[in-house]
Design a protein around this motif. Structure first.
Motif, PDB file in Angstrom:
ATOM      1  N   LYS A 520      -1.291  18.269  12.187  1.00  0.00           N
ATOM      2  CA  LYS A 520      -1.414  16.849  12.537  1.00  0.00           C
ATOM      3  C   LYS A 520      -2.830  16.534  12.988  1.00  0.00           C
ATOM      4  O   LYS A 520      -3.395  15.494  12.636  1.00  0.00           O
ATOM      5  CB  LYS A 520      -0.417  16.494  13.648  1.00  0.00           C
ATOM      6  N   SER A 521      -3.417  17.441  13.777  1.00  0.00           N
ATOM      7  CA  SER A 521      -4.778  17.230  14.244  1.00  0.00           C
ATOM      8  C   SER A 521      -5.742  17.129  13.069  1.00  0.00           C
ATOM      9  O   SER A 521      -6.605  16.240  13.025  1.00  0.00           O
ATOM     10  CB  SER A 521      -5.199  18.378  15.168  1.00  0.00           C
ATOM     11  N   LEU A 522      -5.594  18.018  12.085  1.00  0.00           N
ATOM     12  CA  LEU A 522      -6.482  17.984  10.925  1.00  0.00           C
ATOM     13  C   LEU A 522      -6.301  16.691  10.134  1.00  0.00           C
ATOM     14  O   LEU A 522      -7.279  16.119   9.632  1.00  0.00           O
ATOM     15  CB  LEU A 522      -6.212  19.198  10.035  1.00  0.00           C
ATOM     16  N   ARG A 523      -5.067  16.214  10.008  1.00  0.00           N
ATOM     17  CA  ARG A 523      -4.846  14.963   9.271  1.00  0.00           C
ATOM     18  C   ARG A 523      -5.473  13.781  10.005  1.00  0.00           C
ATOM     19  O   ARG A 523      -6.066  12.896   9.383  1.00  0.00           O
ATOM     20  CB  ARG A 523      -3.347  14.736   9.058  1.00  0.00           C
ATOM     21  N   ARG A 526      -9.224  13.940   9.529  1.00  0.00           N
ATOM     22  CA  ARG A 526      -9.621  13.447   8.204  1.00  0.00           C
ATOM     23  C   ARG A 526      -9.556  11.924   8.148  1.00  0.00           C
ATOM     24  O   ARG A 526     -10.395  11.270   7.510  1.00  0.00           O
ATOM     25  CB  ARG A 526      -8.720  14.052   7.131  1.00  0.00           C
ATOM     26  N   ALA A 527      -8.556  11.348   8.807  1.00  0.00           N
ATOM     27  CA  ALA A 527      -8.423   9.884   8.790  1.00  0.00           C
ATOM     28  C   ALA A 527      -9.606   9.212   9.491  1.00  0.00           C
ATOM     29  O   ALA A 527     -10.148   8.221   8.990  1.00  0.00           O
ATOM     30  CB  ALA A 527      -7.111   9.475   9.453  1.00  0.00           C
ATOM     31  N   ILE A 528     -10.029   9.750  10.638  1.00  0.00           N
ATOM     32  CA  ILE A 528     -11.153   9.110  11.334  1.00  0.00           C
ATOM     33  C   ILE A 528     -12.468   9.395  10.610  1.00  0.00           C
ATOM     34  O   ILE A 528     -13.392   8.570  10.652  1.00  0.00           O
ATOM     35  CB  ILE A 528     -11.219   9.532  12.821  1.00  0.00           C
ATOM     36  N   ARG A 529     -12.588  10.555   9.930  1.00  0.00           N
ATOM     37  CA  ARG A 529     -13.779  10.787   9.093  1.00  0.00           C
ATOM     38  C   ARG A 529     -13.826   9.797   7.944  1.00  0.00           C
ATOM     39  O   ARG A 529     -14.885   9.242   7.616  1.00  0.00           O
ATOM     40  CB  ARG A 529     -13.743  12.208   8.535  1.00  0.00           C
ATOM     41  N   ARG A 530     -12.666   9.579   7.320  1.00  0.00           N
ATOM     42  CA  ARG A 530     -12.604   8.639   6.200  1.00  0.00           C
ATOM     43  C   ARG A 530     -13.002   7.233   6.662  1.00  0.00           C
ATOM     44  O   ARG A 530     -13.726   6.517   5.969  1.00  0.00           O
ATOM     45  CB  ARG A 530     -11.191   8.652   5.623  1.00  0.00           C
ATOM     46  N   GLY A 531     -12.520   6.848   7.837  1.00  0.00           N
ATOM     47  CA  GLY A 531     -12.902   5.549   8.372  1.00  0.00           C
ATOM     48  C   GLY A 531     -14.378   5.474   8.700  1.00  0.00           C
ATOM     49  O   GLY A 531     -15.022   4.430   8.501  1.00  0.00           O
ATOM     50  N   GLN A 609     -24.356  10.621   5.779  1.00  0.00           N
ATOM     51  CA  GLN A 609     -23.593  10.844   4.551  1.00  0.00           C
ATOM     52  C   GLN A 609     -23.782  12.255   4.028  1.00  0.00           C
ATOM     53  O   GLN A 609     -22.916  12.785   3.330  1.00  0.00           O
ATOM     54  CB  GLN A 609     -24.014   9.824   3.495  1.00  0.00           C
ATOM     55  N   THR A 610     -24.907  12.880   4.383  1.00  0.00           N
ATOM     56  CA  THR A 610     -25.189  14.231   3.899  1.00  0.00           C
ATOM     57  C   THR A 610     -24.385  15.282   4.642  1.00  0.00           C
ATOM     58  O   THR A 610     -23.857  16.225   4.035  1.00  0.00           O
ATOM     59  CB  THR A 610     -26.694  14.531   4.044  1.00  0.00           C
ATOM     60  N   ILE A 611     -24.277  15.145   5.950  1.00  0.00           N
ATOM     61  CA  ILE A 611     -23.659  16.218   6.738  1.00  0.00           C
ATOM     62  C   ILE A 611     -22.188  15.985   7.028  1.00  0.00           C
ATOM     63  O   ILE A 611     -21.476  16.922   7.413  1.00  0.00           O
ATOM     64  CB  ILE A 611     -24.418  16.430   8.060  1.00  0.00           C
ATOM     65  N   GLY A 616     -15.058  17.583   6.323  1.00  0.00           N
ATOM     66  CA  GLY A 616     -15.625  18.148   7.539  1.00  0.00           C
ATOM     67  C   GLY A 616     -17.124  17.976   7.593  1.00  0.00           C
ATOM     68  O   GLY A 616     -17.708  17.122   6.933  1.00  0.00           O
ATOM     69  N   VAL A 617     -17.759  18.829   8.399  1.00  0.00           N
ATOM     70  CA  VAL A 617     -19.207  18.792   8.569  1.00  0.00           C
ATOM     71  C   VAL A 617     -19.823  19.960   7.807  1.00  0.00           C
ATOM     72  O   VAL A 617     -19.270  21.062   7.764  1.00  0.00           O
ATOM     73  CB  VAL A 617     -19.585  18.865  10.068  1.00  0.00           C
ATOM     74  N   HIS A 618     -20.955  19.720   7.168  1.00  0.00           N
ATOM     75  CA  HIS A 618     -21.668  20.771   6.450  1.00  0.00           C
ATOM     76  C   HIS A 618     -22.517  21.539   7.464  1.00  0.00           C
ATOM     77  O   HIS A 618     -23.650  21.145   7.776  1.00  0.00           O
ATOM     78  CB  HIS A 618     -22.530  20.171   5.344  1.00  0.00           C
ATOM     79  N   SER A 619     -21.971  22.649   7.964  1.00  0.00           N
ATOM     80  CA  SER A 619     -22.620  23.380   9.053  1.00  0.00           C
ATOM     81  C   SER A 619     -23.991  23.892   8.652  1.00  0.00           C
ATOM     82  O   SER A 619     -24.900  23.977   9.492  1.00  0.00           O
ATOM     83  CB  SER A 619     -21.733  24.555   9.482  1.00  0.00           C
ATOM     84  N   SER A 620     -24.151  24.252   7.368  1.00  0.00           N
ATOM     85  CA  SER A 620     -25.431  24.795   6.933  1.00  0.00           C
ATOM     86  C   SER A 620     -26.553  23.777   7.053  1.00  0.00           C
ATOM     87  O   SER A 620     -27.724  24.147   7.203  1.00  0.00           O
ATOM     88  CB  SER A 620     -25.323  25.277   5.483  1.00  0.00           C
ATOM     89  N   GLN A 621     -26.225  22.495   6.982  1.00  0.00           N
ATOM     90  CA  GLN A 621     -27.247  21.457   7.049  1.00  0.00           C
ATOM     91  C   GLN A 621     -27.361  20.822   8.435  1.00  0.00           C
ATOM     92  O   GLN A 621     -28.290  20.054   8.683  1.00  0.00           O
ATOM     93  CB  GLN A 621     -26.937  20.357   6.027  1.00  0.00           C
ATOM     94  N   LEU A 622     -26.412  21.157   9.341  1.00  0.00           N
ATOM     95  CA  LEU A 622     -26.403  20.493  10.645  1.00  0.00           C
ATOM     96  C   LEU A 622     -27.663  20.816  11.442  1.00  0.00           C
ATOM     97  O   LEU A 622     -28.310  19.922  11.998  1.00  0.00           O
ATOM     98  CB  LEU A 622     -25.161  20.908  11.429  1.00  0.00           C
ATOM     99  N   ASP A 623     -28.046  22.114  11.501  1.00  0.00           N
ATOM    100  CA  ASP A 623     -29.235  22.486  12.269  1.00  0.00           C
ATOM    101  C   ASP A 623     -30.490  21.844  11.698  1.00  0.00           C
ATOM    102  O   ASP A 623     -31.377  21.406  12.447  1.00  0.00           O
ATOM    103  CB  ASP A 623     -29.376  24.009  12.287  1.00  0.00           C
ATOM    104  N   THR A 624     -30.565  21.785  10.369  1.00  0.00           N
ATOM    105  CA  THR A 624     -31.729  21.157   9.738  1.00  0.00           C
ATOM    106  C   THR A 624     -31.826  19.683  10.095  1.00  0.00           C
ATOM    107  O   THR A 624     -32.906  19.159  10.406  1.00  0.00           O
ATOM    108  CB  THR A 624     -31.650  21.324   8.212  1.00  0.00           C
ATOM    109  N   VAL A 625     -30.686  18.997  10.075  1.00  0.00           N
ATOM    110  CA  VAL A 625     -30.667  17.573  10.391  1.00  0.00           C
ATOM    111  C   VAL A 625     -31.038  17.343  11.851  1.00  0.00           C
ATOM    112  O   VAL A 625     -31.814  16.420  12.170  1.00  0.00           O
ATOM    113  CB  VAL A 625     -29.275  16.990  10.073  1.00  0.00           C
ATOM    114  N   LEU A 626     -30.510  18.168  12.760  1.00  0.00           N
ATOM    115  CA  LEU A 626     -30.835  18.005  14.179  1.00  0.00           C
ATOM    116  C   LEU A 626     -32.324  18.220  14.426  1.00  0.00           C
ATOM    117  O   LEU A 626     -32.952  17.502  15.218  1.00  0.00           O
ATOM    118  CB  LEU A 626     -30.003  18.973  15.014  1.00  0.00           C
ATOM    119  N   ALA A 627     -32.888  19.227  13.737  1.00  0.00           N
ATOM    120  CA  ALA A 627     -34.328  19.463  13.883  1.00  0.00           C
ATOM    121  C   ALA A 627     -35.141  18.289  13.335  1.00  0.00           C
ATOM    122  O   ALA A 627     -36.161  17.884  13.924  1.00  0.00           O
ATOM    123  CB  ALA A 627     -34.714  20.756  13.165  1.00  0.00           C
ATOM    124  N   GLU A 628     -34.696  17.725  12.216  1.00  0.00           N
ATOM    125  CA  GLU A 628     -35.393  16.577  11.639  1.00  0.00           C
ATOM    126  C   GLU A 628     -35.342  15.372  12.575  1.00  0.00           C
ATOM    127  O   GLU A 628     -36.345  14.671  12.767  1.00  0.00           O
ATOM    128  CB  GLU A 628     -34.779  16.221  10.285  1.00  0.00           C
TER     129      GLU A 628
END
Length: 671
Positions: A520-523, A526-531, A609-611, A616-628
């Protein structure tokens, strides 16, 4: 063993307050009047009128009215469905089985998609149809079906009218007064919540406090609905009350964003915290105004030429919190002092969203469908004479408890209730009722029993559900019929059939279990990410207020869950996307003449939109985005351009919000 409960001062009749006695007497009189009227109308099962009066008993006028309307509509729709289905399938048991299972599944699905009077009405439509249709399996004439349907509807309406009569004679406290008191208390709790969040020493309590705050505001929305039905004055001011609740939810979001900034700003000056305490103390004063707050905020606001974008961003959001808080105070006073004819016009906001878990609703509908099909199949092959009674209880349990937080526990409690009633009803029927020949003699015995049970329900909150179910189902077990029957075997067989029906429903919930809290938590995530992804569009489908209310509703769905990790991750995603959404709306309203700054603003939308995706979140790009983002903040602050420094503050807030996604891992669904 302690016998203190037998002490005179601990007896329920002595402990009960005046308000509790009023509630117990009102409901007891309503049940007895309903039984008497139904008996005088020569209805064949008058005890259903008593049950109907017990079901619509509610502590407040608005709740009783809304519940009664839902019950009337549900009873009429259910009776119509029973007539149409049973009337066209009387001679074909398999067609009857599939048609009726489909109807009950449909009612379960609709009831799970909503959480208001629509849900209650369709629940009633489902089990009212079950009460009528399953009692017609042995009839051959359509006229008999019509008589049974109108008798059940007449019994339900008789109970509702009796409850309404007693509500007029012994009215409860006003829903509107309770709502206004709650709104004022909520304002005080928001300040307490601000004190808890805006310091560095309450990390362990912050999650629970924030979750509880959201739940309390959404619960206040239920009071608003009850007040809407209780008095035309609050129907006139419904838009204002809805706006106030929206703004209180907005305040909780602003507080979470402020806390996130403090946690990512370890070198915040001590003067900042002293000023926060002064602001909160000033907001508590009844004569607080913007001028007094502005003088305190001025001591915190650095010169923009200094380039301290973090303090500027924090003070800006703190000022926004204060202004919104004062706005809520002002509208609350206007409602409190408005004349009954006055209609206030607040800013337009949609109704607080009540989103649904469609996957869970479909699962519940399928469970009800298969339970009814299997139960009817058993009845067709065995021809058990009490099978219809068992199927009726199976239908009631599957429809009513499919949306409960813990359906298996609710059905288990119902089973315990029925076992108690089996013993109680047998004693009442063959030790008491058989000795009396007049209805009023029986009512003299029934009245103190129901009053005592009602007082137990109020005085023992831990067992309130048990005592309430005993009161509701008592009538169907005692079976005050017209004329009465005294067949020991038939009574025992009928009682055991009802117990077997609930056991079968319990098996249905065990075999087709509701989704785990992790799923239920995952659903919901996903709903709040979609929104949120919708909010990133140039023209979002949902408005700012609509998305925010939907987000809070999803966060509140696991408030009773025992899965701490599922609750934590849902709350974390909700807070991150809420803070990010606030930044998106602010960026959308922020304008500049500099093409370079406009490009950097547009880059923020691309980053999000990228991360972030629906998965979910693209963890590989999260650190790069935070640094940027950190690099952009530093570069913008060096320019000493006021617009650039303001943009740097917004980007820093976005950095603070997104950084939270790297602190944990999402829950894995239970297998």
């Amino acid at each position: 063993m302690s016998w203190q409960w037998l002490a005179w001062e601990n007896l329920p009749w002595i402990r009960a307050t005046r308000g509790q006695w009023r509630y117990a007497l009102r409901n007891t009189f309503a049940m007895c009047i309903a039984l008497s009227f139904a008996y005088s109308l020569d209805l064949d099962q008058p005890y259903w009128a008593m049950t109907s009066a017990a079901v619509v008993s509610f502590p407040t006028i608005g709740g009783a009215i809304s519940k009664s309307l839902g019950r009337i509509v549900g009873s009429l729709v259910g009776a119509l469905a029973a007539i149409l289905i049973a009337g066209n399938t009387l001679n074909d048991p398999w067609l009857f089985t599939l048609s009726f299972a489909t109807w009950l599944g449909f009612c379960t699905w609709i009831a799970n998609l909503h959480q208001n009077n629509v849900a209650y009405a369709f629940s009633l439509a489902g089990y009212t149809a079950a009460l009528i249709a399953f009692s017609t399996v042995n009839i051959t004439e359509f006229s008999q079906l019509w008589d049974i349907a109108q008798a059940r509807v007449c019994e339900a309406i008789t109970g509702i009218l009796s409850a309404g009569l007693m509500m007029m004679l012994l009215p409860s406290t006003s829903d509107g007064d309770a709502l206004m008191v709650t709104l004022k208390q909520m304002q005080a709790r928001l300040l307490e919540h601000a004190r808890l969040l805006l310091n560095r020493e309450t990390a362990d309590k912050a999650q629970t406090a924030h979750e509880n705050m959201i739940g309390q505001i959404l619960t206040t929305n239920l009071l608003r609905i009850q007040a809407y039905w209780s008095h035309y004055r609050y129907r006139r001011q419904n838009k204002v009350l809805n706006y106030v609740l929206h703004q209180q939810l907005r305040l909780t979001g602003v507080l979470s964003g402020l806390r996130r900034m403090l946690l990512n700003w370890p070198e915040a000056p001590p003067a900042l915290f002293r000023a926060i305490d002064m602001l909160l103390a000033e907001l508590e004063q009844p004569d607080c105004d913007k001028y007094k707050l502005a003088k305190i905020l001025r001591t915190l606001t650095p010169e923009i030429s200094q380039g301290d974008y973090r303090q500027l961003a924090f003070v800006s959001r703190l000022r926004y919190f204060c202004w919104v808080y004062l706005d809520v105070q002002r509208w609350t006073r206007l409602v409190d002092n408005a004349s009954p004819e006055q209609r206030l016009s607040p800013p337009s906001v949609p109704a607080l969203a009540l989103e649904s878990d469609r996957a869970e609703a479909l699962l519940s509908a399928g469970r009800t469908f298969f339970a009814i099909v299997i139960g009817c199949t058993f009845q067709i092959y065995t021809q058990w004479d009490q099978g219809p009674a068992a199927l009726t209880l199976t239908a009631i349990a599957c429809v009513l408890y499919s949306s409960a937080p813990s359906p298996s526990a609710s059905v288990t409690l119902l089973l315990k209730t029925l076992l108690i009633l089996c013993v109680l009803s047998f004693v009442m029927k063959f030790a008491v009722m058989i000795q009396v020949s007049q209805l009023w003699h029986f009512l003299l015995i029934l009245f103190p029993l129901i009053v005592t049970l009602q007082l137990f329900k109020l005085l023992i909150p831990k067992r309130a559900a048990l005592w309430g179910q005993i009161v509701v189902f008592m009538g169907s077990f005692i079976s005050v019929s017209n004329p009465p029957t005294w067949d020991y075997g038939a009574v025992l067989n009928a009682d055991m059939a009802k117990v077997c029906g609930v056991i079968f429903a319990w098996l249905a919930f065990v075999l087709i279990r509701p989704s785990s809290d992790d799923r239920k938590s995952l659903r919901h995530i996903r709903a709040i990410r979609r929104g949120f992804l919708d909010q990133l569009r140039p023209k979002p489908h949902a408005s700012q207020n609509h998305y925010e209310s939907r987000l809070y509703f999803h966060i509140n769905q696991l408030k009773s869950s025992q899965q701490a990790q599922a609750k934590l991750w849902l709350l974390r995603w909700g807070v991150v996307l809420q803070n990010s959404a606030h930044i998106v709306w602010e960026l959308r309203s922020w304008h500049t003449h500099s093409p370079l700054l406009s490009a950097q603003r547009d880059r923020c939308f691309q980053i999000l939109q990228t991360i972030i995706s629906e998965r979910g979140v693209h963890s590989s790009q999260l650190d790069t985005v935070l640094a940027e983002l950190s690099a952009q903040c530093t570069d913008l602050a060096r320019s000493h351009d006021p617009e650039a420094i303001r943009l740097a503050g917004i980007l820093w807030r976005l950095n603070c919000s997104l950084a939270q996604l790297g602190y944990s891992v999402p829950p894995q669904p239970s297998k």
